[in-house]
Motif scaffolding. Structure first.
Motif, PDB file in Angstrom:
ATOM      1  N   GLN A  79     -43.791  27.235 -11.914  1.00  0.00           N
ATOM      2  CA  GLN A  79     -44.812  27.280 -12.968  1.00  0.00           C
ATOM      3  C   GLN A  79     -45.989  28.148 -12.531  1.00  0.00           C
ATOM      4  O   GLN A  79     -46.514  28.947 -13.316  1.00  0.00           O
TER       5      GLN A  79
ATOM      6  N   LYS B  91     -44.003  30.018 -19.009  1.00  0.00           N
ATOM      7  CA  LYS B  91     -43.171  28.944 -18.462  1.00  0.00           C
ATOM      8  C   LYS B  91     -42.076  29.560 -17.599  1.00  0.00           C
ATOM      9  O   LYS B  91     -41.623  30.677 -17.854  1.00  0.00           O
TER      10      LYS B  91
ATOM     11  N   ASN C  17     -35.461  28.061 -17.175  1.00  0.00           N
ATOM     12  CA  ASN C  17     -34.719  26.917 -16.646  1.00  0.00           C
ATOM     13  C   ASN C  17     -33.244  26.954 -17.004  1.00  0.00           C
ATOM     14  O   ASN C  17     -32.609  25.911 -17.201  1.00  0.00           O
ATOM     15  N   ASN C  18     -32.679  28.142 -17.062  1.00  0.00           N
ATOM     16  CA  ASN C  18     -31.266  28.302 -17.377  1.00  0.00           C
ATOM     17  C   ASN C  18     -30.811  29.648 -16.810  1.00  0.00           C
ATOM     18  O   ASN C  18     -31.538  30.636 -16.934  1.00  0.00           O
TER      19      ASN C  18
ATOM     20  N   TYR D  26     -29.728  27.705 -25.316  1.00  0.00           N
ATOM     21  CA  TYR D  26     -30.701  27.484 -24.247  1.00  0.00           C
ATOM     22  C   TYR D  26     -31.113  26.021 -24.173  1.00  0.00           C
ATOM     23  O   TYR D  26     -31.455  25.403 -25.179  1.00  0.00           O
ATOM     24  N   GLN D  27     -31.102  25.465 -22.960  1.00  0.00           N
ATOM     25  CA  GLN D  27     -31.677  24.158 -22.685  1.00  0.00           C
ATOM     26  C   GLN D  27     -32.118  24.138 -21.227  1.00  0.00           C
ATOM     27  O   GLN D  27     -31.675  24.964 -20.423  1.00  0.00           O
ATOM     28  N   ASP D  28     -32.999  23.206 -20.901  1.00  0.00           N
ATOM     29  CA  ASP D  28     -33.516  23.077 -19.540  1.00  0.00           C
ATOM     30  C   ASP D  28     -32.485  22.356 -18.684  1.00  0.00           C
ATOM     31  O   ASP D  28     -32.208  21.169 -18.880  1.00  0.00           O
ATOM     32  N   ASN D  29     -31.907  23.080 -17.726  1.00  0.00           N
ATOM     33  CA  ASN D  29     -30.910  22.507 -16.821  1.00  0.00           C
ATOM     34  C   ASN D  29     -31.405  22.439 -15.385  1.00  0.00           C
ATOM     35  O   ASN D  29     -30.616  22.230 -14.463  1.00  0.00           O
TER      36      ASN D  29
ATOM     37  N   GLN E 141     -33.402  20.347 -13.728  1.00  0.00           N
ATOM     38  CA  GLN E 141     -33.966  19.098 -13.216  1.00  0.00           C
ATOM     39  C   GLN E 141     -33.723  18.927 -11.712  1.00  0.00           C
ATOM     40  O   GLN E 141     -34.576  18.394 -10.994  1.00  0.00           O
TER      41      GLN E 141
ATOM     42  N   ASN F 250     -23.391  24.913 -20.438  1.00  0.00           N
ATOM     43  CA  ASN F 250     -24.554  24.219 -19.894  1.00  0.00           C
ATOM     44  C   ASN F 250     -24.168  23.237 -18.796  1.00  0.00           C
ATOM     45  O   ASN F 250     -24.953  22.985 -17.876  1.00  0.00           O
TER      46      ASN F 250
END
Length: 555
Positions: A330, A345, A348-349, A359-362, A364, A507
């Protein structure tokens, strides 16, 4: 004629990128934009009638291409950009990323069967190579033979798609090819982008070496007319065999120039285009006469790739993940894009960019958590000894390799400060663009390497090219990282013809890529450039193709 010709299909590495690094400057207002791909293109669109005939478009490169065969493992983003002017392919794209058949080269391309999967390509009867010979089904068949991975003497950058093909046959005549797949392949529309002549693809020797010093045969509105390695310059001129609309430009000149000198060269009327590095450059370009700043996010992202080869200090995936948790992405996003991108930002992919479906935040598993990173390092046996951790007498000192540019160094310095807090010493090493990949990265002479992926408009294409791993044929897996489990999930994803199910599987793959500490995505490229004010139909493209016959200077 697509500028995406080199990136519709393959993912290409690039040493330099138009990063936006926050810094001091005057009070010039820079309008913040979105970082969502597919939202726009900014190319100063004009009818060709508004353009003068002739002219030379002057473009920069950071390094001289090691080869002009964009399908070869030595090819990089410089080659991919240049060949878009000169080589054929199947598709064009609009600003939203919607694809259509490129009618200059193919009159039709259809999925004609699913059991087995079969695609029929009908070639434009006017389409010829620069020596006047016709483009035929044999060109597609020969390229399939070179890229299918069955002969490792072809030093290819990727085999995906082609490795699933069983055969390529003649259709109703020489101007039609029928491609039959042995296994389903989800991203079938990405094949043959670009398409090379059978003379280049015929043997390992021609594939590896025929295009080292130019393109003996091409088939675009332009063709390479001069390659000057000593002067670090490449000139393209009009292709006299071109059958389509007459280009407005006479020539296009690519010159190798240190990245830090690009904007000055535009200001001094020595170049017509420059990516912008740093908020100061954006302000300087905005205040320069005869220069316009244009912006449209495209298919690029910055990242840190780890070297996980056996014997390397980062061979343990748990160590790579622990180090990833200690890096504040960040802060890197804010430092690199504040003032230019709304709400910067981290990405995250690995596969999809913000704005692309899927697209999604993977990320973690590598979320910033320095306290947990320190605990993980302790558990792995890397104990603090003074300021730096050690294990079995080996200090946790990591060499971070990158292109020689202030923007990259500033990013590395943030990571360096982060890692120092958990007892990891990051050593920053910079190199010139020429030879960065062929002499340093590809031989594995790094622990972490920072560079840019110029992505394909087909997200899944990166899976077998970069993230699958075969020690006998690494393709673009720079970090030598992978597993049989990951390979199996990649193959399952690529065989899924249902687009929604393919996204779901992709994903799952991406989460596994993060969990093995393959690489750490940093930021999506903002796509900010400076161009000559009177340059039309060229600039910040986003996802759009451009018709190079319509690029030129206003009357």
């Amino acid at each position: 004629m697509s500028r995406l010709r080199g990136t519709l299909r393959f993912v290409a590495p690039a040493a330099a990128l138009a990063l936006i690094l926050a810094g001091c400057g005057d009070d010039t207002t820079v309008q913040e934009g979105t970082s969502t791909v597919g939202s726009s293109s900014d190319i100063n669109p004009h009818d060709p009638a508004d353009l003068r005939d002739g002219g030379n478009l002057r473009l920069p490169m950071t390094n001289f291409p090691a080869t002009f065969n964009a399908l070869h493992v030595d090819a990089d983003g410089e080659a991919a950009e240049l060949i878009g002017w000169a080589m054929p392919g199947t598709l064009t794209s609009n600003a939203a990323g919607e694809l259509t058949v490129d009618k200059n080269y193919f009159t039709d391309m259809q999925l004609t069967n699913t059991s087995p999967q079969q695609v029929t390509y009908t070639i434009n009867p006017k389409a010829v190579w620069s020596d006047g010979s016709p483009i035929t089904w044999e060109d597609l068949a020969t390229q399939f033979n070179a890229l299918n991975g069955r002969n490792n003497n072809f030093l290819v950058s990727a085999t995906h798609g082609y490795s699933q093909v069983d055969r390529v046959e003649r259709g109703v005549d020489d101007r039609q090819a029928i491609v039959t797949f042995g296994k389903h392949y989800a991203e079938w529309r990405g094949l043959f982008n670009p398409l090379y002549p059978k003379s280049t693809m015929a043997t390992p020797q021609t594939f590896n070496d025929a295009d080292r010093n130019g393109l003996p045969l091409s088939s675009g509105p332009f063709m390479i007319t001069s390659v000057d390695r000593g002067g670090q310059r490449i000139v393209l001129g009009r292709n006299p065999k071109w059958w389509g609309d007459k280009p407005k430009l006479d020539t296009v000149t690519f010159s190798v120039l240190d990245r830090s000198a690009w904007l000055n060269a535009v200001q001094n009327n020595e170049l017509d285009y420059s990516g912008l590095t740093g908020i100061d450059e954006v302000k300087a370009a905005s205040n320069s006469p005869s220069i316009k700043v244009r912006r449209a996010p495209g298919l690029t992202f910055t990242h840190m790739t780890f070297n996980g080869a056996p014997g390397s200090i980062l061979a343990d995936p748990k160590l790579r993940v622990a180090i990833s948790k200690a890096i504040d992405r960040q802060s890197i996003a804010i430092a690199s894009q504040q003032g230019v991108v709304q709400d910067p930002k981290p990405l995250n992919n690995h596969l999809y960019l913000v704005g692309q479906k899927g697209y999604q935040d993977n990320a973690q598993s590598v979320a910033f958590d320095p306290e947990q990173a320190a605990r993980d390092l302790d558990a792995l046996g890397w104990k603090l000894n003074g300021d730096v951790r050690e294990k079995d007498g080996r200090k946790l000192e990591i060499r971070n390799v990158m292109y020689k540019a202030d923007s990259w160094v500033q990013i590395a310095q943030i990571a360096q400060q982060n890692l120092a807090k958990v007892g990891v010493k990051l050593i920053i090493e910079t190199y010139p663009g020429n030879g960065l990949f062929t002499d340093v990265v590809d031989p594995g002479n790094f622990d972490i390497v920072n560079f840019v992926w110029q992505k394909s408009i087909f997200p899944l294409g990166a899976l077998p090219q970069i993230y699958a791993y075969d020690p006998a044929n690494r393709l673009s897996n720079k970090g030598r990282i992978g597993s049989p489990e990951l390979n199996a999930l990649i193959n399952q994803t690529l065989a899924e013809l249902d687009p929604e199910k393919a996204i779901e599987l992709a994903n799952k793959v991406d989460k596994m890529i993060f969990e093995e500490g393959f690489s750490l995505p940093l930021t999506q490229g903002p796509g900010t450039v400076a161009v000559r004010e009177n340059l039309a139909n060229y600039g910040a493209f986003g996802l759009a193709s451009t018709d190079y016959t319509k690029v030129g200077f206003l009357k």
